[in-house]
Motif scaffolding. Structure first.
Motif, short mmCIF file in Angstrom:
data_model
loop_
_atom_site.label_atom_id
_atom_site.label_comp_id
_atom_site.label_asym_id
_atom_site.label_seq_id
_atom_site.Cartn_x
_atom_site.Cartn_y
_atom_site.Cartn_z
N PRO A 64 0.80 -1.23 0.00
CA PRO A 64 0.00 0.00 0.00
C PRO A 64 0.83 1.28 0.00
O PRO A 64 0.33 2.32 -0.42
CB PRO A 64 -0.84 -0.12 1.29
N ASN A 65 2.06 1.23 0.50
CA ASN A 65 2.90 2.42 0.49
C ASN A 65 3.64 2.62 -0.82
O ASN A 65 4.32 3.64 -1.01
CB ASN A 65 3.93 2.35 1.63
N LEU A 66 3.52 1.65 -1.72
CA LEU A 66 4.24 1.71 -2.99
C LEU A 66 3.31 1.77 -4.19
O LEU A 66 3.61 2.46 -5.16
CB LEU A 66 5.15 0.47 -3.15
N VAL A 67 2.23 1.03 -4.17
CA VAL A 67 1.40 0.83 -5.35
C VAL A 67 0.00 1.40 -5.13
O VAL A 67 -0.69 1.02 -4.17
CB VAL A 67 1.30 -0.68 -5.70
N LYS A 68 -0.40 2.28 -6.03
CA LYS A 68 -1.77 2.80 -6.04
C LYS A 68 -2.40 2.43 -7.38
O LYS A 68 -1.81 2.67 -8.44
CB LYS A 68 -1.79 4.32 -5.87
N LEU A 69 -3.58 1.82 -7.34
CA LEU A 69 -4.26 1.38 -8.54
C LEU A 69 -5.45 2.27 -8.83
O LEU A 69 -6.24 2.58 -7.94
CB LEU A 69 -4.72 -0.07 -8.38
N ASP A 88 7.77 5.41 -3.77
CA ASP A 88 7.84 5.38 -2.31
C ASP A 88 7.08 6.59 -1.80
O ASP A 88 7.61 7.71 -1.77
CB ASP A 88 9.30 5.40 -1.85
N SER A 89 5.83 6.38 -1.41
CA SER A 89 4.97 7.49 -0.99
C SER A 89 5.40 8.08 0.34
O SER A 89 4.96 9.17 0.72
CB SER A 89 3.51 7.03 -0.91
N SER A 93 5.60 13.14 -2.61
CA SER A 93 4.43 12.84 -3.42
C SER A 93 4.85 12.37 -4.81
O SER A 93 5.75 12.94 -5.43
CB SER A 93 3.55 14.09 -3.55
N GLY A 94 4.18 11.33 -5.31
CA GLY A 94 4.54 10.76 -6.60
C GLY A 94 4.44 11.73 -7.74
O GLY A 94 5.22 11.67 -8.69
N ASP A 95 3.47 12.66 -7.69
CA ASP A 95 3.30 13.59 -8.80
C ASP A 95 4.30 14.73 -8.79
O ASP A 95 4.30 15.57 -9.69
CB ASP A 95 1.87 14.13 -8.84
N THR A 143 8.87 8.07 -10.02
CA THR A 143 7.53 7.50 -10.05
C THR A 143 7.36 6.72 -11.35
O THR A 143 7.84 7.15 -12.40
CB THR A 143 6.46 8.59 -9.97
N PHE A 144 6.67 5.58 -11.26
CA PHE A 144 6.32 4.81 -12.45
C PHE A 144 4.81 4.78 -12.59
O PHE A 144 4.09 4.50 -11.62
CB PHE A 144 6.84 3.37 -12.33
N TYR A 145 4.34 5.08 -13.79
CA TYR A 145 2.93 4.89 -14.14
C TYR A 145 2.87 3.73 -15.12
O TYR A 145 3.38 3.83 -16.25
CB TYR A 145 2.34 6.14 -14.77
N ILE A 146 2.26 2.63 -14.72
CA ILE A 146 2.30 1.41 -15.52
C ILE A 146 0.88 0.97 -15.87
O ILE A 146 0.07 0.66 -14.99
CB ILE A 146 3.05 0.29 -14.79
N ALA A 147 0.58 0.96 -17.18
CA ALA A 147 -0.73 0.56 -17.69
C ALA A 147 -0.54 -0.75 -18.47
O ALA A 147 -0.12 -0.72 -19.63
CB ALA A 147 -1.31 1.64 -18.60
#
Length: 576
Positions: A64-69, A88-89, A93-95, A143-147
């Motif tokens: 939960p501290n690493l991956v947000k879906l 790493d939240s 902040s990731g953004d 940050t990684f955004y993975i689709a």
């Protein structure tokens, strides 16, 4: 009954033994691999949309501290377009961190892109959880955004319906390919209901093919006056609509990689284009996501096949878009990719392949200034680790026999066709020729993951270096050096040329700023003053592996803080 109980007891003991053998204390982890992943995934198979959803949800729940879906939107048929944010939240902040965007499966038959994207998400999360310092440092900074799949409707069609290795390449919006007034009425037919669409052949005195005497599965073209035995009739199917043609009007015909709003051309110029740029709902959702995340500095799209690391331009007409400074960055990344991915070649789309108008690759770079690659996954080099004949038909047959135990081929067998009469059906399965065999899937996924990590690592990393404070009689002169410790600049040359993203802001607090300037030559004391808002100096770009120097003249104060804010470069701060 006693015998039955004995059998159950023995089975329980055996199962207990197996479970014990799988405990962490019984395992010696191979290097570079998560030693005890919280989410167990087999990387030697392909997942439909439901399975992808399950893996994504499990990763988010386990880390939960690493991956947000979240969902970027919905596909044409209403499937969620999942995207995972991985960072790493606990460290920012990731953004606000430089980001890498990764997607796969824009072409529905090019399914391993989803597994490669998923593997990247899984590896980052599980290696972080295992305490790997390199990944922990990476996710603190980036940050990684993975689709995983951006064409889920047609992906599920490819997986669950009878198809060839090449169908459906496109999406599933109905299109009347043969212009007879109806859609999707003449697609492939699985004549023998074995779940495979293979080839049809029949004996013919005028045939131009014969059976290979060294391998009776293979058909070879005869030459000269040599007589053939067979004619090939194409892929399995019948003429469903009575127009004299077979398999010409399947589900969907637009190409989602010809739909992007950069150098877009209509269908009569660029085959596969749909109504207008971003008219496909999946692509529209991606564009909206990217526009909301200006921190994306790098991108990777996964296709198949041929073992290629591709950059734009997609067409010669767009050659001037890719200027020399940006090409230097692309070349450095691409050449490293060739080292990391045996058998892959770093190539330019229009020059080394063919023209592509309205491609995703070009929109990401041309429209957003993002350094982007499109990898064509799977190369025949991987079969025997040699380049000689790597794409030959012969090698496909020998590899299947030598290493796949002939599992990739449906043996020729007779069938009574309603139009062609007595025929035979046989050929390679849809999961061969373009897709990785299971035992090679994880290996190539790992190498491509590592290339994407290398790309992400080289997105900007900003730091405030020297802060010089000097009394100049009634005022204080504060000079600061802002470093970019990575290869990729905060703004690509394409970005700077077209003012795509807002400038970087370098601010000073701790006193009343009366003047702010960029120092162009510190030795000669050459500066360019910023007349408005001098406390917040706007910088067009902080080059890769380089620095910029800024200066302020300040009334009062002795303790100063320099803050840097960059959309693609992240944040940095330091006090004297």
């Amino acid at each position: 009954m006693k015998i039955k109980h004995t059998i159950l007891l023995v089975a329980f003991i055996l199962c207990a033994g197996i479970l014990k053998a799988q405990q962490p204390e019984n395992i010696l982890a191979a290097v570079g691999t998560p030693p005890n992943p919280k989410v167990q995934v087999s990387w030697n198979r392909y997942n439909d949309h439901a399975a992808i959803t399950d893996i994504c949800k499990k990763l988010a729940a386990a880390h939960p501290n690493l991956v947000k879906l979240e969902s970027m939107g919905k596909s044409f048929k209403g499937k969620e377009l999942w995207v995972m944010t991985i960072t790493d939240s606990k460290v920012g902040s990731g953004d606000k961190k430089p980001a890498m965007y990764i997607d796969g499966n824009i072409h529905s038959n090019e399914i391993q892109g989803s597994e490669f994207a998923l593997y990247t998400a899984w590896y980052l999360a599980e290696m972080y959880a295992s305490g790997n310092k390199a990944i922990m440092s990476l996710l603190a900074d980036k940050t990684f955004y993975i689709a995983p799949t951006i064409n889920p409707d047609a992906r599920d069609n490819f997986i669950h319906q009878a198809n060839t290795a090449h169908s459906p390449r496109t999406g599933l919006i109905p299109i009347d390919n043969d212009r007879d007034g109806t859609t999707n009425e003449d697609g492939f037919d699985d004549l023998d209901n074995d779940g495979q669409i293979v080839m049809m052949r029949r004996k013919s005195v005028t045939g131009r093919y014969k059976v290979d005497p060294t391998d009776n599965r293979r058909m070879i073209l005869v030459s000269g006056e040599e007589k053939g035995e067979y004619e090939l009739l194409g892929s399995e199917g019948i003429d469903n609509d009575g127009d004299g043609f077979v398999n010409e009007d399947g589900e969907g015909a637009y190409d989602p990689n010809r739909d992007w709003g950069w150098n877009w051309q209509p269908n009569y110029i660029q085959g596969g284009a749909y109504k207008y740029p971003f008219s496909i709902p999946e692509n529209r959702a991606i564009v909206d996501f990217v526009m909301k995340h200006p921190n994306i500095a790098a991108a990777q799209s996964y296709h198949n096949n041929g073992g290629m690391i591709l950059r734009g331009p997609g067409a010669l007409e767009d050659l001037d878009t890719y200027n020399a400074l940006d090409i230097r960055v692309y070349d450095a990344l691409g050449k490293k990719g060739e080292e990391m991915l045996p058998g892959y070649k770093y190539l330019v789309v229009y020059k080394d392949l063919y023209s592509v108008f309205g491609g995703e690759l070009d929109w990401f770079y041309g429209g957003r200034g993002i350094y982007t690659f499109s990898n064509e996954l799977w190369t025949g080099y991987s079969m025997y680790n040699k380049t000689d004949g790597e794409d030959s038909q012969t090698q496909l047959y020998t590899f299947d026999k030598d290493l796949l135990m002939k599992d990739a081929f449906v043996d020729w067998h007779p069938f009574k066709h309603p139009t062609y009469g007595d025929i035979e059906i046989g050929g390679f399965k849809k999961t061969y020729t373009r897709l990785h065999p299971g035992f090679l899937l994880e290996s190539d996924a790992h190498r491509n993951m590592a290339f994407s990590v290398y790309h992400a690592y080289n997105t900007p990393k900003l730091s405030v270096g020297e802060i010089e404070v000097k009394d100049i009689g009634g005022l204080t002169q504060v000079t600061a050096i802002i470093n970019n410790e990575r290869m990729i600049p905060t703004h690509s040359s394409q970005d700077v040329k077209n003012n795509i993203e807002t400038p970087d802001i370098i601010s000073l607090t701790g006193g009343t700023v009366v003047a702010g300037m960029i120092v162009t030559n510190r030795d000669m004391n050459f500066t360019v003053e910023q007349n408005r808002d001098p406390a917040n100096i706007k910088v067009q770009n902080i080059p890769g592996n380089s620095f910029v120097t800024v200066r302020w003249l300040v009334k009062g104060g002795s303790k100063f803080t320099v803050n840097v804010s960059s959309k693609k470069g992240g944040l940095a701060s330091k006090s004297n």
